[in-house]
Design an enzyme around this catalytic site. Sequence first.
Site, PDB file in Angstrom:
ATOM      1  N   ALA A  22     -11.114 -32.420  11.864  1.00 23.02           N
ATOM      2  CA  ALA A  22     -12.000 -31.462  12.541  1.00 23.02           C
ATOM      3  C   ALA A  22     -12.076 -30.216  11.262  1.00 23.02           C
ATOM      4  CB  ALA A  22     -11.486 -30.955  13.568  1.00 23.02           C
ATOM      5  N   ARG A  25     -14.048 -31.903   8.425  1.00 17.93           N
ATOM      6  CA  ARG A  25     -15.389 -32.116   8.919  1.00 17.93           C
ATOM      7  C   ARG A  25     -16.092 -30.727   9.081  1.00 17.93           C
ATOM      8  NH1 ARG A  25     -15.671 -38.041  10.808  1.00 17.93           N
ATOM      9  NH2 ARG A  25     -14.962 -38.676   8.908  1.00 17.93           N
ATOM     10  N   ARG A  72       9.991 -29.167   6.752  1.00 17.01           N
ATOM     11  CA  ARG A  72      10.326 -27.933   6.863  1.00 17.01           C
ATOM     12  C   ARG A  72      10.752 -27.491   5.247  1.00 17.01           C
ATOM     13  NH1 ARG A  72      10.643 -27.378  12.238  1.00 17.01           N
ATOM     14  NH2 ARG A  72      10.958 -29.222  13.159  1.00 17.01           N
ATOM     15  N   GLY A 104       7.263 -20.898  13.198  1.00 11.89           N
ATOM     16  CA  GLY A 104       7.646 -20.730  11.687  1.00 11.89           C
ATOM     17  C   GLY A 104       6.599 -20.699  10.761  1.00 11.89           C
ATOM     18  N   ASP A 128       6.041 -28.843  22.022  1.00 10.24           N
ATOM     19  CA  ASP A 128       6.839 -27.854  23.115  1.00 10.24           C
ATOM     20  C   ASP A 128       6.054 -26.977  23.778  1.00 10.24           C
ATOM     21  OD1 ASP A 128       9.282 -29.010  22.328  1.00 10.24           O
ATOM     22  OD2 ASP A 128       9.544 -27.448  20.686  1.00 10.24           O
ATOM     23  N   ARG A 172      14.111 -27.543  22.990  1.00  6.20           N
ATOM     24  CA  ARG A 172      15.396 -26.926  22.834  1.00  6.20           C
ATOM     25  C   ARG A 172      15.251 -25.684  23.165  1.00  6.20           C
ATOM     26  NH1 ARG A 172      14.983 -27.254  16.338  1.00  6.20           N
ATOM     27  NH2 ARG A 172      13.139 -27.614  17.128  1.00  6.20           N
ATOM     28  N   LYS A 214      18.146 -40.498  50.677  1.00  3.54           N
ATOM     29  CA  LYS A 214      17.457 -40.977  49.420  1.00  3.54           C
ATOM     30  C   LYS A 214      18.452 -41.954  48.468  1.00  3.54           C
ATOM     31  CE  LYS A 214      14.303 -37.424  48.310  1.00  3.54           C
ATOM     32  NZ  LYS A 214      13.499 -36.438  47.408  1.00  3.54           N
ATOM     33  N   HIS A 253      12.997 -39.239  20.079  1.00  2.80           N
ATOM     34  CA  HIS A 253      11.849 -38.961  19.143  1.00  2.80           C
ATOM     35  C   HIS A 253      10.535 -39.899  19.491  1.00  2.80           C
ATOM     36  CE1 HIS A 253      14.551 -36.693  16.729  1.00  2.80           C
ATOM     37  NE2 HIS A 253      13.538 -36.215  15.985  1.00  2.80           N
TER      38      HIS A 253
HETATM   39  P1  ATP Z   1       7.914 -26.339  15.375  1.00  2.00           P
HETATM   40  O1  ATP Z   1       7.748 -25.760  16.488  1.00  2.00           O
HETATM   41  O2  ATP Z   1       7.316 -27.736  15.409  1.00  2.00           O
HETATM   42  O3  ATP Z   1       9.481 -26.139  14.905  1.00  2.00           O
HETATM   43  P2  ATP Z   1       7.350 -24.417  13.437  1.00  2.00           P
HETATM   44  O4  ATP Z   1       6.152 -24.037  12.523  1.00  2.00           O
HETATM   45  O5  ATP Z   1       7.856 -23.286  14.354  1.00  2.00           O
HETATM   46  O6  ATP Z   1       6.979 -25.757  13.988  1.00  2.00           O
HETATM   47  P3  ATP Z   1       9.569 -24.029  11.587  1.00  2.00           P
HETATM   48  O7  ATP Z   1      10.541 -25.193  11.035  1.00  2.00           O
HETATM   49  O8  ATP Z   1      10.462 -22.943  12.171  1.00  2.00           O
HETATM   50  O9  ATP Z   1       8.581 -25.150  12.322  1.00  2.00           O
HETATM   51  O10 ATP Z   1       8.572 -23.568  10.262  1.00  2.00           O
HETATM   52  C1  ATP Z   1       7.816 -24.541   9.590  1.00  2.00           C
HETATM   53  C2  ATP Z   1       8.178 -23.924   8.030  1.00  2.00           C
HETATM   54  O11 ATP Z   1       7.545 -22.647   7.941  1.00  2.00           O
HETATM   55  C3  ATP Z   1       9.600 -23.559   7.497  1.00  2.00           C
HETATM   56  O12 ATP Z   1      10.169 -24.853   6.954  1.00  2.00           O
HETATM   57  C4  ATP Z   1       9.445 -22.561   6.320  1.00  2.00           C
HETATM   58  O13 ATP Z   1       8.666 -23.284   5.269  1.00  2.00           O
HETATM   59  C5  ATP Z   1       8.202 -21.753   6.940  1.00  2.00           C
HETATM   60  N1  ATP Z   1       8.856 -20.714   7.546  1.00  2.00           N
HETATM   61  C6  ATP Z   1       9.429 -20.404   8.719  1.00  2.00           C
HETATM   62  N2  ATP Z   1       9.756 -19.141   8.901  1.00  2.00           N
HETATM   63  C7  ATP Z   1       9.611 -18.756   7.783  1.00  2.00           C
HETATM   64  C8  ATP Z   1       9.826 -17.246   7.293  1.00  2.00           C
HETATM   65  N3  ATP Z   1      10.620 -16.414   7.905  1.00  2.00           N
HETATM   66  N4  ATP Z   1       9.421 -16.940   6.019  1.00  2.00           N
HETATM   67  C9  ATP Z   1       8.580 -17.753   5.481  1.00  2.00           C
HETATM   68  N5  ATP Z   1       8.470 -18.964   5.763  1.00  2.00           N
HETATM   69  C10 ATP Z   1       8.639 -19.371   6.921  1.00  2.00           C
END
Ligand code: ATP
Length: 323
Positions: A22, A25, A72, A104, A128, A172, A214, A253
């Site tokens: 999306a 495009r 990550r 993150g 999640d 988690r 049950k 998984h």
């Molecule tokens: P999920 O909910 O699937 O875990 P997410 O986006 O929360 O997804 P994270 O592993 O927490 O997954 O974050 C993804 C990436 O974002 C990290 O590997 C890192 O590169 C970047 N990131 C996370 N926290 C920070 C931070 N405080 N500063 C800079 N980059 C960050």
Amino acid sequence: MKNIAVFTSGGDAPGMNACIRAVVRAGIYYGLNVYGIVRGYAGMISGDIRKLESHSVSNIIQRGGTILKSARCEEFKTKEGRAKAYEQIRKHEIDGLVAIGGNGTFTGAQIFYEEYGIPTVGAPGTIDNDLYGTDYTIGFDTAVNTALDAIDKIRDTADSHDRVFFIEVMGRDSGYIALRSGIGGGAELVMIPERPNSIERVIETLRSGKFNSKTSSIVIVAEGEQIGNANSVAHQVRQELSELDIRVTTLGHIQRGGSPTALDRIIASRMGVAAVEGLLEGKKNVMAGIINNEIIYTPFIDTITKKKPLLQDLLRMLPILRI
Ligand code: ATP
């Protein structure tokens, strides 16, 4: 704005491909050049950035995972890492980013904007469903349906052998998958991290089920349940109710994979288009979510700091439905 880039980051989720499609495009529709960054922030740092055309995203709407790969990346959490990423963004003359990921990912994007002024609009991609600012995240509905399919199959054998099954689902820090698959799968009990539990309560519920004649029961345990994972809870229950034939299944998984459901494909498509349109309207550091079936842009700061409440109505129904 002339050039935008899209990437997926954090845990993969079914529907991410529909969102990438999306974005590509919509970007092309609005006259932009669209780049794909491979492996999230890791690819931004290493410069693994490719131009995407309309045909680059053909035949992916139905596929799980992410064609852009996800990773990550610890290096992006450092100033030096982000400086390298900015170098690559500058080199490719990218004016705006679409980040598909979770909290993150949005935290990283917010910091990147504060340092280098590159605007990002996010799309919530995580199985999640624990992101504030959207009723559904991309991948959640598919994960629940995968869990449900497994629960239905386990129920057949539970019933045939008069067994009690403890089924662990993903989550988690969040009980969304557990709660929804528990209601949909007719579980006797759902154990989630957000609500304090006690082993006594679990035992009491199973006992009352037994007294209500049950012969089989399903207990859904979110992986982040505070009194222990499914194995540990089952072990504790066995000590008290040794007459029950207790089994444990951890779904793991499989909940991340598979073809996305219609709901996931549609919300992912809506969010992807909304992310591009948001960038074009000058929005930055916001997530394009869906609330009450409408696109709503929520600042990253709120998605990061605010907690999405669980649907109280689902919690309230559990004891009514297990009677
Ligand atoms: P999920 O909910 O699937 O875990 P997410 O986006 O929360 O997804 P994270 O592993 O927490 O997954 O974050 C993804 C990436 O974002 C990290 O590997 C890192 O590169 C970047 N990131 C996370 N926290 C920070 C931070 N405080 N500063 C800079 N980059 C960050």
